[in-house]
Design a protein around this motif. Sequence first.
Motif, short mmCIF file in Angstrom:
data_model
loop_
_atom_site.label_atom_id
_atom_site.label_comp_id
_atom_site.label_asym_id
_atom_site.label_seq_id
_atom_site.Cartn_x
_atom_site.Cartn_y
_atom_site.Cartn_z
N UNK A 166 -48.16 10.22 29.42
CA UNK A 166 -47.30 10.97 28.33
C UNK A 166 -46.16 11.60 29.29
N UNK A 167 -46.30 12.13 30.30
CA UNK A 167 -45.48 12.87 31.02
C UNK A 167 -44.40 11.67 31.37
N UNK A 168 -44.85 10.45 31.92
CA UNK A 168 -43.85 9.50 32.24
C UNK A 168 -42.99 8.92 30.92
N UNK A 169 -43.51 8.95 29.85
CA UNK A 169 -42.72 8.77 28.73
C UNK A 169 -41.48 9.80 28.29
N UNK B 288 -36.33 12.15 28.56
CA UNK B 288 -35.20 13.26 29.04
C UNK B 288 -34.02 12.57 29.61
N UNK B 289 -34.50 11.63 30.46
CA UNK B 289 -33.33 10.73 31.17
C UNK B 289 -32.46 10.12 30.31
N UNK C 248 -34.98 20.35 27.91
CA UNK C 248 -33.79 19.32 27.14
C UNK C 248 -34.65 18.85 26.03
N UNK C 249 -35.95 18.31 26.05
CA UNK C 249 -36.81 17.71 25.15
C UNK C 249 -37.10 18.96 24.05
N UNK C 250 -37.41 19.88 24.61
CA UNK C 250 -37.86 21.03 23.68
C UNK C 250 -36.69 21.47 22.77
N UNK C 251 -35.54 21.45 23.18
CA UNK C 251 -34.23 21.94 22.47
C UNK C 251 -33.99 20.71 21.53
N UNK C 252 -34.27 19.57 21.85
CA UNK C 252 -33.92 18.34 21.15
C UNK C 252 -34.78 18.60 19.88
#
Length: 221
Positions: free
Chosen positions: A141-144, A149-150, A188-192
């Motif tokens: 999951x973390x990898x995805x 994020x990238x 950045x993912x949380x803000x998205x």
Amino acid sequence: MSQPKVSAYRWVPPFAQGLVRDLRVRWALEEAGIAYEERLIGLSDQKSEEYLRLQPFGQVPTFEDGEMAMFESGAIVLHIAEQSEALMPAHPVGRAQTKTWMFAALNSVEPPITMLNMLDLQPAEVRERAKEIRAAVVERVQGRLDRLAAFLGGREHLVANRFTAADLLMTTVLRALRNTDLVGKMPSIEAYRLRCEARPAFQKALAAQMAPFAANAPPNA
Ligand SMILES: N[C@@H](CCC(=O)N[C@@H](CS)C(=O)NCC(=O)O)C(=O)O
């Protein structure tokens, strides 16, 4: 003219509230400005012959529109997006990118998240035995999330500098990690996620899913 009908649960336990996949369809319809009705079902109705004719796996959601009946939330959202520029740009390149990221959300990001949630829902003794596999799934999951994020970098949305059905699906996939810190610890993912969830159409869709749960909660829930 009759309105499309979306199936949803009358009630689910709190761990699933706000995550049931009719949310995706409701959100897409709200973004597209299409009024709809609900087909509310009980947890036991989903295996009835009548419901299995609509959804062969007995799952939520289904989508009925006149003669047409569909299942699979991704297919339904794509169907709605194909009719509405609110969900998919008109330009062929933007359309192709939107579809690509819709499938990426459901086919590359969601599967390890589903696996993680399944593991976390097991009884304590099973979870104890599954610690190593859980660690491997968390890593996947973390990898995805790292790659997401990238890709997002400084972008606000996945495709064409605007909200699309790809963001809609990706947001609902990320929501399924709410019982972990995996999204919360990636600013950045949380803000998205929060940006997409701040949309009025999402808020309406979420409130519509939650309303029957409040009205139909069993006495001891
Ligand atoms: N791939 C399906 C999955 C649907 C699904 O898993 N629905 C859940 C609720 S979110 C459900 O009905 N679970 C009960 C079951 O699988 O028996 C879709 O996206 O529509």
